[in-house]
Design an enzyme around this catalytic site. Structure first.
Site, PDB file in Angstrom:
ATOM      1  N   ASP A  15       0.865  -1.163   0.000  1.00  0.00           N
ATOM      2  CA  ASP A  15       0.000   0.000   0.000  1.00  0.00           C
ATOM      3  C   ASP A  15       0.909   1.221   0.000  1.00  0.00           C
ATOM      4  O   ASP A  15       2.081   1.123   0.376  1.00  0.00           O
ATOM      5  CB  ASP A  15      -0.898  -0.020   1.239  1.00  0.00           C
ATOM      6  CG  ASP A  15      -1.841   1.150   1.277  1.00  0.00           C
ATOM      7  OD1 ASP A  15      -2.513   1.405   0.257  1.00  0.00           O
ATOM      8  OD2 ASP A  15      -1.905   1.827   2.318  1.00  0.00           O
ATOM      9  N   ASP A  17       0.054   5.003   1.046  1.00  0.00           N
ATOM     10  CA  ASP A  17      -0.073   5.926   2.173  1.00  0.00           C
ATOM     11  C   ASP A  17      -0.132   5.162   3.487  1.00  0.00           C
ATOM     12  O   ASP A  17      -1.033   4.363   3.710  1.00  0.00           O
ATOM     13  CB  ASP A  17      -1.323   6.791   1.984  1.00  0.00           C
ATOM     14  CG  ASP A  17      -1.333   7.481   0.621  1.00  0.00           C
ATOM     15  OD1 ASP A  17      -0.275   8.015   0.226  1.00  0.00           O
ATOM     16  OD2 ASP A  17      -2.382   7.465  -0.043  1.00  0.00           O
TER      17      ASP A  17
END
Length: 188
Positions: A15, A17
Site C-alpha cells: 500500500d 499511504d
C-alpha cells in the site's frame, strides 16, 4: 520454451499511504497527502525496499485513491506523488484504483484486481508473494489474491483486519519478517 516453464517471480505488494509515506491522521483516520509538500517518506522505507529488491522480489505499489472519484484530489496530483516516490525508491510499478466504494470495480481493495494485474504483468506467483498494508482493505486484498499478509498496525480508529499472517510496526520491520521467513524456507 513455453510461459509455463518460466519460473514465476515473487512480489511484495505495498500500500502507499501509511506504508511508503506517512498517512495524514485526522480524527484517528488516515488520509493521503493532498500535494507533494505533504509527502514524507517514512523512516527505513528505502532501506527496506532495497533489501527486498536484493532478495529478488518485484516491488509493486497497489493503492486505493478514492479521493479522485470524490473530487477531493486530482489524478495528476496522485501521479506526481507516485513519480516523486518512484524517483526515491526502487519500485517496479505503481498501480492505482481511482474508484470509490460504490463504483463496484474489480480493482478497489479489498478486491484483488490490482494484485492480479501486477501478477500478470510481472509473471508473479501470488502464493509466494506478500501484501503489506496498514488497513483492513490491504490485508483482505492480499488474502483474496492468495498472498501472505503483513499488517502494519498504527492503531487507527477504524475497522481492523480480522486475520493476517504477520503484524509489524513499520515497513522495515515487515521486510525483516519477510527476509527471515524466506531465509528459513531456503534453509529447509
Amino acid at each position: 520454451m513455453s510461459l509455463d516453464s518460466i519460473p514465476k517471480a515473487r512480489a511484495i505488494f505495498l500500500d502507499r499511504d501509511g506504508v511508503l509515506n506517512r498517512a495524514l491522521v485526522r480524527g484517528g483516520l488516515p488520509y493521503p497527502p493532498r500535494d507533494l509538500a505533504e509527502v514524507e517518506i517514512l523512516p527505513g522505507v528505502t532501506e527496506a525496499l532495497l533489501a527486498l529488491k536484493a532478495a529478488g522480489f518485484i516491488l509493486i505499489t497497489v493503492s486505493n485513491q478514492p479521493d479522485v472519484a470524490r473530487g477531493v484530489l486530482r489524478r495528476d496530483t496522485v501521479e506526481s506523488i507516485n513519480a516523486y516516490l518512484g524517483e526515491r525508491m526502487p519500485m517496479d510499478r505503481f498501480i492505482m484504483c481511482y474508484h470509490d466504494s460504490g463504483d463496484e470495480c474489480a480493482c478497489r481493495k479489498p478486491k484483488a484486481g490490482m494484485l492480479h494485474a501486477g501478477a500478470l504483468e510481472f509473471n508473479v506467483d501470488l502464493n509466494r508473494s506478500y501484501m503489506v498494508g496498514d488497513r483492513w482493505r490491504d490485508v483482505e486484498a492480499g488474502k483474496n489474491a492468495g498472498c501472505k499478509t503483513i499488517f502494519i498496525d498504527y492503531g487507527y480508529d477504524e475497522r481492523q483486519p480480522e486475520a493476517y499472517d504477520f503484524v509489524a510496526g513499520s515497513l522495515l520491520e515487515a521486510a525483516q519478517i519477510i527476509l527471515s521467513k524466506e531465509k528459513g524456507s531456503e534453509d529447509r
